[in-house]
Design an enzyme around this catalytic site. Structure first.
Site, PDB file in Angstrom:
ATOM      1  N   ASP A 101      35.081  40.936  45.387  1.00 30.71           N
ATOM      2  CA  ASP A 101      36.083  40.184  44.631  1.00 30.71           C
ATOM      3  C   ASP A 101      35.760  40.310  43.242  1.00 30.71           C
ATOM      4  O   ASP A 101      34.549  40.176  42.624  1.00 30.71           O
ATOM      5  CB  ASP A 101      35.975  38.561  44.900  1.00 30.71           C
ATOM      6  CG  ASP A 101      36.696  37.807  43.991  1.00 30.71           C
ATOM      7  OD1 ASP A 101      37.896  38.405  43.491  1.00 30.71           O
ATOM      8  OD2 ASP A 101      36.365  36.737  43.616  1.00 30.71           O
ATOM      9  N   ASP A 317      43.966  40.372  38.689  1.00 30.45           N
ATOM     10  CA  ASP A 317      42.936  39.803  39.797  1.00 30.45           C
ATOM     11  C   ASP A 317      42.994  40.381  41.065  1.00 30.45           C
ATOM     12  O   ASP A 317      44.110  40.116  42.025  1.00 30.45           O
ATOM     13  CB  ASP A 317      43.384  38.318  39.831  1.00 30.45           C
ATOM     14  CG  ASP A 317      42.538  37.432  40.898  1.00 30.45           C
ATOM     15  OD1 ASP A 317      41.257  37.713  40.905  1.00 30.45           O
ATOM     16  OD2 ASP A 317      43.192  36.821  41.268  1.00 30.45           O
TER      17      ASP A 317
END
Length: 488
Positions: A101, A317
């Site tokens: 992530d 993101d």
């Protein structure tokens, strides 16, 4: 668009909305295998579509909540979903599967004493609980140690040497994680040349999860933890950089056409990538959006759409699968996209705006281009903002962000839907981010800044069997340094 077609699309958008409201340099490279979390299901797996959207809904709440250490995952829009990688921790080393992530700031894994940590995973992988006492190189981080003091901006009240450095995260979606920090050896495969690797390790501080709540305690898509690549000093990337193991530059290239791709840390020298500045002093990868084109039409949007702030602005993101837009932007884009298709009938499929189409969407629909500061465009093609959910059934991957989160209604959140099939470079050394359209099944070149050698990093497509599906994998390559440096 004809009035009738505009009314039909507006009605479809409203129907969908109502349903949705619910000082050192790098020398070598290291390798992690990165696999997809959700199964390949482009042929029409409704469960996958529902799971992807549920993940994003939760992720949206997490991103926008006031949290100590935000968590998330890495995702793809249409075929396989999230990615996870295998790492090895401890002495002797044990294997852990963690989500990769770019929006998280720590590495954490579930601990053996954890309450409500999943023991089994619906992904068909074996989960491992970390045991600090089972590793000869592991040690607890006390609240008076430098890592804890710097993380919390000072010594915590009541802190003594025997008290562990704890963390607690509460998210907007109701999930939570608490635990304490430990330091142990992280082992990975270091690439010593083209196609050659050797084992390497580094000492890292990470979270030992003691209790999980909400979705993080579910066994459905459970993993051992999360590997964060955020900008904070607590991230694994920052720790490796501080130890002289890496430069704070990384890149990913996610291939949704053939599967696989590349995730690399280091100075990418080929292909060349144009960049845009990161907005300073922001917790995520915020950038300045200047305008949006849909085909030959430049959207006439109010100035506040492009402003940056705590609850507004544009975020890159990779922990989000889809793309979320302010309601005004979402509706304007959809009206132009479907302007020449007055005969299309829209359907609500699991809260997605879908339609039947038998031709090539790339030939029939316009390219959407986001323009950023310093004249950097991001081209999003029809096959990227649409995804198939069955034979000739296409769904829109863009979402009305105003319906996902009250606090996020004014944000542009660009997830892997628009980042795939592009080489995306995060250069934290110079505080810029950039991308270029790229064949993610090919290779990139990374420079060894100490020796000047240039290594070719190839894309990988490693099959992985699970539940009668074959999954494709990435290789995560770290550009690291071999040197005599003591980590204090």
């Amino acid at each position: 668009m004809a009035p009738r077609a505009a009314l039909l699309l507006a009605a479809a958008l409203l129907a969908a909305a109502a349903a949705a409201s619910s000082a050192f340099r790098a020398e070598a490279t290291g390798v992690f295998q990165v696999r997809r979390k959700f199964p390949a299901g482009g042929g029409g797996s409704g469960g996958n579509v529902s799971a992807l959207r549920a993940h994003d809904s939760n992720r949206h709440g997490r991103l926008l909540a006031a949290v100590d250490l935000p968590l998330g995952g890495l995702g793809l829009p249409n075929d396989a979903g999230l990615y996870y990688t295998e790492i090895r921790i401890g002495t002797p080393p044990k294997r852990y599967y963690v989500q990769v992530d770019t929006g998280s700031d720590i590495l954490w894994v579930n601990c053996i004493s954890c309450d409500r940590c999943p023991r089994k995973s619906g992904l068909g992988i074996d989960l491992t609980l970390y045991d600090p006492k089972g590793s000869s190189s592991g040690s607890m981080v006390s609240c008076d140690q430098g890592f804890c003091v710097s993380t919390y901006g000072g010594k915590l009240p009541g802190c003594t040497t025997s008290i562990p450095c704890e963390y607690s995260v509460m998210y907007g979606d109701g999930s939570s994680t608490t635990g304490y920090f430990v330091t142990d050896a992280l082992e990975y495969d270091q690439v010593s040349g083209d196609g050659q690797t050797r084992s390497a390790n580094a000492s890292v501080t990470f979270g030992c999860g003691a209790q999980q709540g909400g979705d993080l305690g579910s066994s459905n898509q459970a993993l051992d933890g999360i590997l964060g690549f955020g900008q904070s000093n607590t991230s694994m990337l920052s720790q490796l950089a501080a130890a002289g193991k890496v430069k704070k530059i990384f890149a990913h290239c996610l291939d949704t056409i053939n599967g696989g791709g590349i995730f690399a840390i280091g100075n990418v020298v080929q292909p060349k990538v144009k960049t845009t500045p990161l907005v300073p002093n922001m917790p995520h990868y915020n950038v300045n959006l200047k305008s949006i084109d849909v085909g030959d039409t430049t959207l006439q949007l109010p100035a506040h759409v492009f402003e940056t702030g705590r609850k507004k602005g544009t975020i890159i993101d990779s922990g989000t699968t889809l793309t979320y837009l302010p309601e005004l932007v979402f509706k304007d884009i959809m009206l132009v996209v479907f302007n020449k298709h007055q005969d299309i009938t829209f359907h609500n499929v699991q809260d997605f705006l879908c339609f039947q189409y038998s031709g090539s969407v790339d030939d029939a629909f316009p390219t959407i281009t986001f323009h950023f500061e310093d004249d950097l465009p991001l081209h999003v093609y029809p096959h990227e903002y649409f995804f198939q959910n069955g034979n000739d059934l296409y769904c829109v991957g863009f979402q009305n962000g105003g319906l996902q989160s009250k606090d996020g209604k004014d944000m542009v959140l660009l997830g892997d839907l628009v980042l795939s099939n592009k080489l995306v470079v995060y250069d934290l050394e110079n505080q810029v981010i950039g991308w270029t359209d790229y064949n993610c099944s090919s290779s990139i070149k990374i420079m060894d800044d100490k020796t000047g050698a240039i290594y070719t990093v190839d894309a990988h497509d490693i099959s992985f069997g699970w539940r009668f599906h074959w999954h494709k994998s990435l290789i995560l390559l770290l550009v690291t340094m071999v040197c005599c440096y003591l980590i204090r």
